[in-house]
Design an enzyme around this catalytic site. Structure first.
Site, PDB file in Angstrom:
ATOM      1  CG  ASP A   8       4.751   5.051  -1.949  1.00 60.62           C
ATOM      2  OD1 ASP A   8       3.583   5.372  -2.203  1.00 60.62           O
ATOM      3  OD2 ASP A   8       5.156   4.827  -0.788  1.00 60.62           O
ATOM      4  CE  LYS A  43      -3.453  -2.372   2.877  1.00 58.70           C
ATOM      5  NZ  LYS A  43      -4.178  -2.341   4.182  1.00 58.70           N
ATOM      6  CG  HIS A  44       0.072   4.592  -2.406  1.00 62.45           C
ATOM      7  ND1 HIS A  44       1.113   4.620  -3.310  1.00 62.45           N
ATOM      8  CD2 HIS A  44      -1.052   4.389  -3.139  1.00 62.45           C
ATOM      9  CE1 HIS A  44       0.637   4.449  -4.534  1.00 62.45           C
ATOM     10  NE2 HIS A  44      -0.670   4.294  -4.459  1.00 62.45           N
ATOM     11  CD  GLU A  45       5.461   4.875   4.648  1.00 61.23           C
ATOM     12  OE1 GLU A  45       4.617   4.740   5.556  1.00 61.23           O
ATOM     13  OE2 GLU A  45       6.444   4.140   4.496  1.00 61.23           O
TER      14      GLU A  45
END
Length: 584
Positions: free
Chosen positions: A230, A219-221
């Protein structure tokens, strides 16, 4: 639930009771978050006070126990809990005379290893790869090949084995999914490394968009830093810039006028933006009033606008003949003739820096780069994204932005924030321009793979050094931290560093040594727009999604997401074999 553990707190201390709070190790300069009140022990019944809470297992936690009266710290524990584990935290007095308190963490039931499905999936795909490689080697043995010829249609078999995965018929194309021609005057062979790079980025993008098995690193940071998710979008932007250089130069060499090329640039940019707003954007399906809440920015919208600026900029200064530059510094022939482009990019970056650090914002400090919410000890809860968020809210309106930013999970920010917003588009243009530079290198040093690779190394090193200076080699303490939500300049230089090095490796393996055909990433890379839009439109349809037996299982999510991603690779392969390529 997934990514959670059960914690039972046993309080053997007398009144007044304890307050349990937690702080995630991934939350920088955050406030402790209250979890539960733990009642005091009942001395007459000799029964401890208890409280049960669910704790996060994705990141290490710091647990803080304070007295409910006076807020005196009783104990603090740092621990990384395991998924589905059962733990007890026992708080008791060791010595009544000294009032020494101990906090002991006990594992009642061990956690599961939630990463085993990743290992199993890796072994499965490695097994499939080994079978394919073994089959390819067997086909080089004459008796085996002759037997296959007898069993299959000889003509079809010959095409399959000996076609070398040939490229489609190239057309005059300059778009975000271009068909760049090689620099060879005797052949119009495609640079497979570009398609392979694009396909690799796209496959990872599809996988993380489908959920990535619900693992946090897919998942995105939440704010500063990097995860696998990312990496892919800036790589896609980078290779788009590379393709622009090759495709645009090819079109001009084949006799297209600049006005004709400009019309194609404008049309394709318009179509990309329109696809992003109308087709991929789900808001218009939500009801008759959904247009009032339509998200204006988006991935395709940013790709379209970035493509427009970079392609127009290159068209303005490109030459139909990309031969050797007759100047004082031939080693800089891919830079010096285009100094106006560099001036334009530097002006754009200056605008980004000035707006980011000097723009005044109501109730927020100038130059704020934080996530808001509980970050920065809760001082600026409504300042998510600083100037970038403020500009979007001012020009687009809160209802037309992304409503669930990644900062909302860890930092509990409540303000809308769009990671594809207006200000960040400046740095996506810079990213595409650096990709454009990679394309110019391949053009100016045609038939000189050592020169190409050495310059890729130099550019990757320069970008890496700039990133190290801007970030101070730190996740949180640098001048400008790496941040995908902001598309900070350090994020761009870091991703460009990775992109130059990765493109170097793929170019060496695929186009120089020809040890790798680029499969399977080559196929989605040659149909990237179709795969991207298709995976968004059909995301909730079988066979890309189905009802799970256990929705709290990483294994089931990973199986579903990998299956869906693999299906798109297979679809792109079938389209490749049938020579079907969707170009805008």
């Amino acid at each position: 639930r997934m990514d959670q553990a059960l914690l039972l707190v046993r309080n053997e201390l007398p009144a007044p009771g304890l307050n349990l709070a937690a702080l995630s190790g991934s939350c920088h300069q955050c406030l402790y978050q209250f979890l539960a009140f733990v009642p005091p022990s009942n001395e007459s019944l000799r029964k401890p006070g208890t409280a049960s809470v669910m704790v996060d297992t994705q990141h290490p936690l710091t647990l803080l126990l304070n007295s409910s009266v006076g807020d005196r710290e009783v104990c603090k524990i740092q621990y990384h809990f395991g998924e589905f584990g059962n733990y007890s935290l026992v708080v008791k007095t060791l010595s009544t005379s000294t009032q020494t308190v101990s906090c002991d963490l006990i594992i009642n039931e061990g956690p599961i290893n939630s990463y085993l499905p990743i290992l199993f999936a890796f072994l499965v795909y490695m097994g499939i790869l080994a079978i394919l490689i073994a089959g390819r080697l067997l086909m080089k043995i004459d008796p085996v090949r002759n037997w296959v010829y007898k069993k299959l249609n000889p003509r079809a078999t010959d095409r399959m084995i000996n076609s070398e995965l040939g490229s489609p018929n190239t057309t005059d194309s300059i778009n975000c999914d271009p068909a760049p021609q090689s620099w060879s005057t005797g052949s119009r062979q495609r640079l497979r490394s570009l398609d392979t790079f694009r396909g690799l980025s796209l496959v990872i993008m599809v996988f993380v968009n489908y959920g990535g098995g619900k693992y946090w690193f897919f998942k995105h940071e939440s704010w500063n830093g990097l995860t696998v998710a990312d990496l892919v979008f800036p790589w896609f932007v980078f290779i788009m810039g590379t393709s622009i250089a090759l495709a645009l130069g090819s079109m001009l060499r084949w006799g297209s006028s600049k006005w004709k090329v400009l019309r194609k640039i404008l049309w394709r940019s318009f179509v990309l933006i329109l696809l992003g707003i109308i087709v991929v954007n789900p808001n218009y399906c939500l009801g008759p009033l959904s247009w009032d809440n339509l998200r204006i920015p988006g991935v395709l919208q940013r790709l379209g606008f970035t493509y427009l600026v970079v392609a127009a900029l290159e068209l303005l200064f490109t030459r139909a003949d990309s031969g050797t530059w007759e100047g004082r510094f031939p080693a800089l022939q891919d830079i010096l003739p285009y100094w106006p482009q560099w001036i334009f990019i530097l002006v754009l970056e200056t605008i980004w820096l000035c707006l980011t650090f000097l723009l005044p914002m109501p109730d927020c400090p100038r130059g704020y780069l934080g996530p808001g919410g509980i970050g920065d000890f809760g001082k600026y809860p409504n300042c998510t994204g600083g100037a970038a968020g403020y500009i979007d809210r001012l020009l687009l309106g809160e209802k037309h932005m992304y409503q669930h930013p990644s900062s909302g999970v860890i930092y509990q920010s409540t303000m809308p924030y769009d990671p594809e917003g207006i200000l960040g588009t400046i740095n996506s243009i810079v990213m595409a321009f650096l990709g454009l530079q990679a394309g110019k290198i391949t053009l100016f040093y045609k038939d000189q793979p050592k020169q190409i690779m050495s310059r890729f190394i130099i550019w990757g090193t320069v970008m890496g050094v700039i990133s190290a200076i801007l970030t101070k080699c730190s996740k949180e303490e640098g001048f400008i931290p790496i941040n995908k939500n902001l598309w900070s300049i350090s994020y761009v230089t870091t991703m460009s560093c990775f992109a130059f090095i990765l493109l170097l490796l793929i170019y060496y393996l695929v186009d120089v040594k020809k040890w790798w055909s680029g499969a399977p990433f080559l196929y989605p890379g040659m149909n990237s727009i179709l795969v991207y839009i298709g995976h968004q439109v059909f995301a909730n349809y079988f066979p890309f999604k189905w009802k799970m037996q256990d929705s709290q299982s990483h294994a089931e999510h990973l199986t579903q997401n990998l299956t869906a991603t693999t299906l798109w690779v297979i679809i792109s392969y079938i389209l490749y074999r049938r020579r079907i390529f969707w170009k805008i």
